[in-house]
Design a protein around this motif. Sequence first.
Motif, PDB file in Angstrom:
ATOM      1  N   ALA A  48      50.824   5.364   3.559  1.00  0.00           N
ATOM      2  CA  ALA A  48      51.860   4.432   3.106  1.00  0.00           C
ATOM      3  C   ALA A  48      52.686   3.921   4.289  1.00  0.00           C
ATOM      4  CB  ALA A  48      52.759   5.109   2.082  1.00  0.00           C
ATOM      5  N   ASP A  49      53.046   4.840   5.197  1.00  0.00           N
ATOM      6  CA  ASP A  49      53.814   4.419   6.375  1.00  0.00           C
ATOM      7  C   ASP A  49      52.980   3.521   7.274  1.00  0.00           C
ATOM      8  OD1 ASP A  49      56.145   5.671   5.641  1.00  0.00           O
ATOM      9  OD2 ASP A  49      55.844   7.427   6.923  1.00  0.00           O
ATOM     10  N   LEU A  50      51.704   3.836   7.409  1.00  0.00           N
ATOM     11  CA  LEU A  50      50.817   3.014   8.228  1.00  0.00           C
ATOM     12  C   LEU A  50      50.700   1.596   7.659  1.00  0.00           C
ATOM     13  CD1 LEU A  50      49.023   3.007  10.712  1.00  0.00           C
ATOM     14  CD2 LEU A  50      47.134   3.766   9.265  1.00  0.00           C
ATOM     15  N   LEU A  51      50.588   1.495   6.338  1.00  0.00           N
ATOM     16  CA  LEU A  51      50.516   0.189   5.683  1.00  0.00           C
ATOM     17  C   LEU A  51      51.814  -0.588   5.886  1.00  0.00           C
ATOM     18  CD1 LEU A  51      49.063  -1.852   3.875  1.00  0.00           C
ATOM     19  CD2 LEU A  51      49.966  -0.612   1.903  1.00  0.00           C
ATOM     20  N   GLN A  52      52.941   0.094   5.722  1.00  0.00           N
ATOM     21  CA  GLN A  52      54.233  -0.568   5.909  1.00  0.00           C
ATOM     22  C   GLN A  52      54.390  -1.028   7.364  1.00  0.00           C
ATOM     23  OE1 GLN A  52      57.728   1.791   5.088  1.00  0.00           O
ATOM     24  NE2 GLN A  52      59.016  -0.024   4.930  1.00  0.00           N
ATOM     25  N   LYS A  53      53.998  -0.181   8.292  1.00  0.00           N
ATOM     26  CA  LYS A  53      54.074  -0.536   9.713  1.00  0.00           C
ATOM     27  C   LYS A  53      53.232  -1.781   9.987  1.00  0.00           C
ATOM     28  CE  LYS A  53      52.881   1.466  14.218  1.00  0.00           C
ATOM     29  NZ  LYS A  53      52.411   2.684  14.896  1.00  0.00           N
ATOM     30  N   ARG A  54      52.035  -1.814   9.442  1.00  0.00           N
ATOM     31  CA  ARG A  54      51.152  -2.964   9.635  1.00  0.00           C
ATOM     32  C   ARG A  54      51.770  -4.241   9.072  1.00  0.00           C
ATOM     33  NH1 ARG A  54      45.146  -3.833   7.097  1.00  0.00           N
ATOM     34  NH2 ARG A  54      44.863  -5.914   7.957  1.00  0.00           N
ATOM     35  N   GLN A  55      52.328  -4.154   7.868  1.00  0.00           N
ATOM     36  CA  GLN A  55      52.946  -5.324   7.246  1.00  0.00           C
ATOM     37  C   GLN A  55      54.124  -5.832   8.065  1.00  0.00           C
ATOM     38  OE1 GLN A  55      53.736  -3.594   3.402  1.00  0.00           O
ATOM     39  NE2 GLN A  55      51.840  -4.425   2.507  1.00  0.00           N
ATOM     40  N   LEU A  56      54.923  -4.918   8.580  1.00  0.00           N
ATOM     41  CA  LEU A  56      56.071  -5.312   9.394  1.00  0.00           C
ATOM     42  C   LEU A  56      55.616  -5.985  10.690  1.00  0.00           C
ATOM     43  CD1 LEU A  56      58.294  -2.175   8.800  1.00  0.00           C
ATOM     44  CD2 LEU A  56      58.863  -4.523   8.117  1.00  0.00           C
ATOM     45  N   ILE A  57      54.601  -5.424  11.332  1.00  0.00           N
ATOM     46  CA  ILE A  57      54.089  -6.020  12.568  1.00  0.00           C
ATOM     47  C   ILE A  57      53.534  -7.413  12.292  1.00  0.00           C
ATOM     48  CG2 ILE A  57      52.271  -5.840  14.331  1.00  0.00           C
ATOM     49  CD1 ILE A  57      52.733  -2.753  14.209  1.00  0.00           C
ATOM     50  N   GLU A  58      52.804  -7.575  11.191  1.00  0.00           N
ATOM     51  CA  GLU A  58      52.266  -8.896  10.844  1.00  0.00           C
ATOM     52  C   GLU A  58      53.391  -9.898  10.600  1.00  0.00           C
ATOM     53  OE1 GLU A  58      49.658  -8.085   7.541  1.00  0.00           O
ATOM     54  OE2 GLU A  58      48.006  -7.491   8.864  1.00  0.00           O
ATOM     55  N   ARG A  59      54.446  -9.471   9.934  1.00  0.00           N
ATOM     56  CA  ARG A  59      55.586 -10.351   9.672  1.00  0.00           C
ATOM     57  C   ARG A  59      56.268 -10.746  10.981  1.00  0.00           C
ATOM     58  NH1 ARG A  59      59.338  -7.480   6.035  1.00  0.00           N
ATOM     59  NH2 ARG A  59      57.466  -7.404   4.755  1.00  0.00           N
ATOM     60  N   ILE A  60      56.419  -9.782  11.884  1.00  0.00           N
ATOM     61  CA  ILE A  60      57.038 -10.063  13.184  1.00  0.00           C
ATOM     62  C   ILE A  60      56.181 -11.057  13.965  1.00  0.00           C
ATOM     63  CG2 ILE A  60      57.628  -9.039  15.432  1.00  0.00           C
ATOM     64  CD1 ILE A  60      58.389  -6.451  13.762  1.00  0.00           C
ATOM     65  N   LEU A  61      54.873 -10.881  13.942  1.00  0.00           N
ATOM     66  CA  LEU A  61      53.971 -11.805  14.641  1.00  0.00           C
ATOM     67  C   LEU A  61      54.004 -13.198  14.018  1.00  0.00           C
ATOM     68  CD1 LEU A  61      50.934  -9.447  15.347  1.00  0.00           C
ATOM     69  CD2 LEU A  61      52.621 -10.314  16.992  1.00  0.00           C
ATOM     70  N   ASP A  62      54.073 -13.264  12.699  1.00  0.00           N
ATOM     71  CA  ASP A  62      54.202 -14.569  12.033  1.00  0.00           C
ATOM     72  C   ASP A  62      55.505 -15.255  12.437  1.00  0.00           C
ATOM     73  OD1 ASP A  62      51.778 -14.204  10.735  1.00  0.00           O
ATOM     74  OD2 ASP A  62      52.685 -13.628   8.813  1.00  0.00           O
ATOM     75  N   ASP A  63      56.585 -14.473  12.495  1.00  0.00           N
ATOM     76  CA  ASP A  63      57.876 -15.026  12.930  1.00  0.00           C
ATOM     77  C   ASP A  63      57.785 -15.524  14.361  1.00  0.00           C
ATOM     78  OD1 ASP A  63      59.051 -14.485  10.480  1.00  0.00           O
ATOM     79  OD2 ASP A  63      60.095 -12.667  11.173  1.00  0.00           O
ATOM     80  N   ASP A  64      57.114 -14.755  15.219  1.00  0.00           N
ATOM     81  CA  ASP A  64      56.967 -15.160  16.613  1.00  0.00           C
ATOM     82  C   ASP A  64      56.247 -16.503  16.713  1.00  0.00           C
ATOM     83  OD1 ASP A  64      57.123 -14.514  19.544  1.00  0.00           O
ATOM     84  OD2 ASP A  64      54.944 -14.657  19.315  1.00  0.00           O
ATOM     85  N   ALA A  65      55.198 -16.669  15.925  1.00  0.00           N
ATOM     86  CA  ALA A  65      54.463 -17.949  15.938  1.00  0.00           C
ATOM     87  C   ALA A  65      55.364 -19.091  15.475  1.00  0.00           C
ATOM     88  CB  ALA A  65      53.221 -17.850  15.053  1.00  0.00           C
ATOM     89  N   GLU A  66      56.169 -18.845  14.463  1.00  0.00           N
ATOM     90  CA  GLU A  66      57.090 -19.875  13.964  1.00  0.00           C
ATOM     91  C   GLU A  66      58.151 -20.212  15.019  1.00  0.00           C
ATOM     92  OE1 GLU A  66      58.930 -22.580  11.290  1.00  0.00           O
ATOM     93  OE2 GLU A  66      56.934 -21.724  11.357  1.00  0.00           O
ATOM     94  N   ILE A  67      58.663 -19.207  15.684  1.00  0.00           N
ATOM     95  CA  ILE A  67      59.659 -19.422  16.739  1.00  0.00           C
ATOM     96  C   ILE A  67      59.054 -20.282  17.843  1.00  0.00           C
ATOM     97  CG2 ILE A  67      60.994 -18.285  18.565  1.00  0.00           C
ATOM     98  CD1 ILE A  67      61.193 -15.868  16.497  1.00  0.00           C
ATOM     99  N   ARG A  68      57.832 -19.975  18.229  1.00  0.00           N
ATOM    100  CA  ARG A  68      57.158 -20.741  19.282  1.00  0.00           C
ATOM    101  C   ARG A  68      56.955 -22.199  18.874  1.00  0.00           C
ATOM    102  NH1 ARG A  68      55.077 -17.530  23.346  1.00  0.00           N
ATOM    103  NH2 ARG A  68      55.163 -15.314  22.865  1.00  0.00           N
ATOM    104  N   ARG A  69      56.689 -22.431  17.608  1.00  0.00           N
ATOM    105  CA  ARG A  69      56.528 -23.821  17.140  1.00  0.00           C
ATOM    106  C   ARG A  69      57.803 -24.633  17.380  1.00  0.00           C
ATOM    107  NH1 ARG A  69      53.020 -21.539  13.479  1.00  0.00           N
ATOM    108  NH2 ARG A  69      54.528 -20.962  11.909  1.00  0.00           N
ATOM    109  N   HIS A  70      58.937 -23.967  17.356  1.00  0.00           N
ATOM    110  CA  HIS A  70      60.205 -24.671  17.550  1.00  0.00           C
ATOM    111  C   HIS A  70      60.645 -24.684  19.010  1.00  0.00           C
ATOM    112  CE1 HIS A  70      60.926 -25.228  13.287  1.00  0.00           C
ATOM    113  NE2 HIS A  70      60.461 -24.007  13.131  1.00  0.00           N
ATOM    114  N   THR A  71      60.308 -23.652  19.761  1.00  0.00           N
ATOM    115  CA  THR A  71      60.795 -23.571  21.137  1.00  0.00           C
ATOM    116  C   THR A  71      59.885 -24.277  22.138  1.00  0.00           C
ATOM    117  OG1 THR A  71      59.730 -21.408  21.473  1.00  0.00           O
ATOM    118  CG2 THR A  71      62.055 -21.420  20.768  1.00  0.00           C
ATOM    119  N   GLU A  72      58.591 -24.318  21.882  1.00  0.00           N
ATOM    120  CA  GLU A  72      57.687 -24.917  22.868  1.00  0.00           C
ATOM    121  C   GLU A  72      57.960 -26.400  23.128  1.00  0.00           C
ATOM    122  OE1 GLU A  72      53.741 -23.664  21.800  1.00  0.00           O
ATOM    123  OE2 GLU A  72      54.076 -21.672  22.673  1.00  0.00           O
TER     124      GLU A  72
END
Length: 113
Positions: free
Chosen positions: A56-80
């Motif tokens: 359960a913790d591994l799944l939650q960790k994975r979901q959080l990392i994926e969300r952070i990476l998605d946010d990073d991609a969105e941030i880059r779309r605005h900053t680049e």
Amino acid sequence: MSRQIDLYQEMSRVSAAMVAVAREGNWEALIELERGIARLRETLIAMPEDANISRADLLQKRQLIERILDDDAEIRRHTEPWMEHVRHLLGDNQRLRELQRAYAVATGDSTSA
């Protein structure tokens, strides 16, 4: 593991806030939030990895990392585009200085160099 999950949750919260300020073009706030997420990342890196992580913790960790990476991609779309604009401005200023130096040499004007 809960301490690591807590850090990932906080990083996810901060990255979501970074998306919001990037959409607004609030670069000062974005820089401040980036500093905060960097501190969290350093804390996380310094923590020992838990070999006995639950599924359960591994799944939650994975979901959080994926969300952070998605946010990073969105941030880059605005900053680049903004970063590209800044690069052009700096490049234009550099070219202007080079032209001024070349003109000064060609005319013998030492005040322009």
